[in-house]
Design a protein around this motif. Sequence first.
Motif, PDB file in Angstrom:
ATOM      1  N   THR A  85       0.842  -1.207   0.000  1.00 22.02           N
ATOM      2  CA  THR A  85       0.000   0.000   0.000  1.00 22.02           C
ATOM      3  C   THR A  85       0.872   1.249   0.000  1.00 22.02           C
ATOM      4  N   GLU A  86       1.910   1.229   0.796  1.00 22.70           N
ATOM      5  CA  GLU A  86       2.826   2.373   0.845  1.00 22.70           C
ATOM      6  C   GLU A  86       3.494   2.600  -0.509  1.00 22.70           C
ATOM      7  N   VAL A  94       1.548   7.106   3.065  1.00 23.15           N
ATOM      8  CA  VAL A  94       0.601   6.311   3.859  1.00 23.15           C
ATOM      9  C   VAL A  94       1.173   6.024   5.246  1.00 23.15           C
ATOM     10  N   THR A 515       1.613  -4.150  -6.874  1.00 27.92           N
ATOM     11  CA  THR A 515       0.614  -4.047  -5.801  1.00 27.92           C
ATOM     12  C   THR A 515      -0.714  -4.682  -6.227  1.00 27.92           C
TER      13      THR A 515
END
Length: 570
Positions: A85-86, A94, A515
């Motif tokens: 996610t980062e 994030v 991702t």
Amino acid sequence: MNPTVLFVAVLISLVTLALLRTTGSKRLLADGGYIEGVETTTREKPAGILRWITTVDHADIGLLYLILATVTGLWGGIDAMMMRTELVTPEATVWTAETYNALFTVHGTTMLFFFATPVFTGLANYFIPPLVGADDMAFPRVNAIAFWLLPPSLFLVRAGLITEVIAKVITPLGLPTRALFAIEPPAIGWTMYTPLSRAATNPEVDLFLLGLHLSGIATVLAASNIIVTIFTERDSSVNWANLDIFSWTMLTASGLIIFAFPMLGSAMIMLLLDRNFGTFFYSLEAGGAALWQHLFWFFGHPEVYILVLPAFGIVSYVLPKFTGRKLFGFKFVVYSTLAIGVLSFGVWAHHMFTTGMDPRLKASFMAVSLAIAVPSAVKTFNWITTIYNGKIRLTAPMIFCVGGISTFIVGGVTGVFLASIPIDLLLHDTYYVVGHFHLILVGIIVFAMFAASYFWYPILTGRMFNQRLARAHAWVSIVGTFLTFSPMLLLGMMGLPRRYAAYPAEFAPLQQVSTVGALILFAGVGMWLWNMIQSYRVGAVVTDADVWDLRETGQFSREWEWFERKLSRK
């Protein structure tokens, strides 16, 4: 303990046990056996949670391992999803960089020490006794101790997050929380390189090291039990020639554990002494940073084979069941397993080509690192020739085995390049290493776990799972794995270093593809979890042990016969 002393002690023990067995001495029973002529009684297992806390039954302990590994695997997977996610955006927007560092630290240790290793130990606990014709593991109480050491060690390793959650919960109550907040998740990397790990002021680093040390003791105890069980508890009908391939690989991996884990344990004790008592094993002035790397990778590279050999064993065991053929070149698969076990201790320094090592040493480690590809290639050849001209049934375990072989080929070939000094100097510490490593770890190790979970699910639960959902899970996992880790190979070749929360914007598209792949992979894990739980609740009850039609091809093996006897007693 000195590895040489340990080696001699283990060798003497094994030879003694083998002599006792071959000289006609009374066969040892679990925990030393019983005195002849004395009547023994059989106790019913207690009900409820007391059964699981006090059990010394191999099947119960095997299930406990598998349940713990499922929890830790999901926990480590969530860590990975937080990292991905980062990495969707080039900037660290994030999470903070410190949080990101902590995430890849605990992700690595959780997955290696508390997920992958316990899964195979659990499968070994459950299935090796029936596979070798034993009534239980050689040391049932040691078996239980080995398992129950793991939860506290996990608590120590993950204490940084747990104490933070506890502190936030009790803060409204006005209770003191300063000490709890002081224990922060460690951000030293799963390799724990010095001088960073030596100088870190976070007290959680000490707990982290103690937890890993405790888990190492548990792993050594479990491995010793597996070795002794296979050597001494085999039924008279089971010899080395017809010992199944899964037991062979677990035996070899357990041997590696005996020699590799004490090295890591000793290295971590020295690090703890440096951190708390002023010793200087890893001081920069004494070349301590390089010493840590040597000690860590002497453990670290065999650890890869400790994990991958059981996965090879599962693929070699399950694949023939769904091709209607015997494993091609069984002896050569066994020999290649033993060869990998021996060679794995001669390749550690290829992780250190960039440290300024003597070029002659580099060349020797490069040669051994390239050589270890040969037995791995032998296995791949045998799997493919087993499939060739077989009556292939695309069940979920079979799809996972075939998918695992394909990802292993890509992951293995990309690893061969890293064994080459000039290429390694270019790709060291880039995303290429992450992609290669995870194509092996996820591509064949996790795939083999899924294959085993589906193949043996009827034995483990007495019910059948949803096969259509399982096949969908297998295809989703294969797509997700390639989509997640192939872009990392490209990112590495483009020069992007790993372990950074932020990165230049030109790498964003490939990071985003990766991702998306991780999301697909995680969705597959959700499908598996749903299938396991829902099938346990409402799946069809198994009444015929031959759920995979193995009798037709003469592959109704010992664990299924054991299961059939259990069904007949109901």
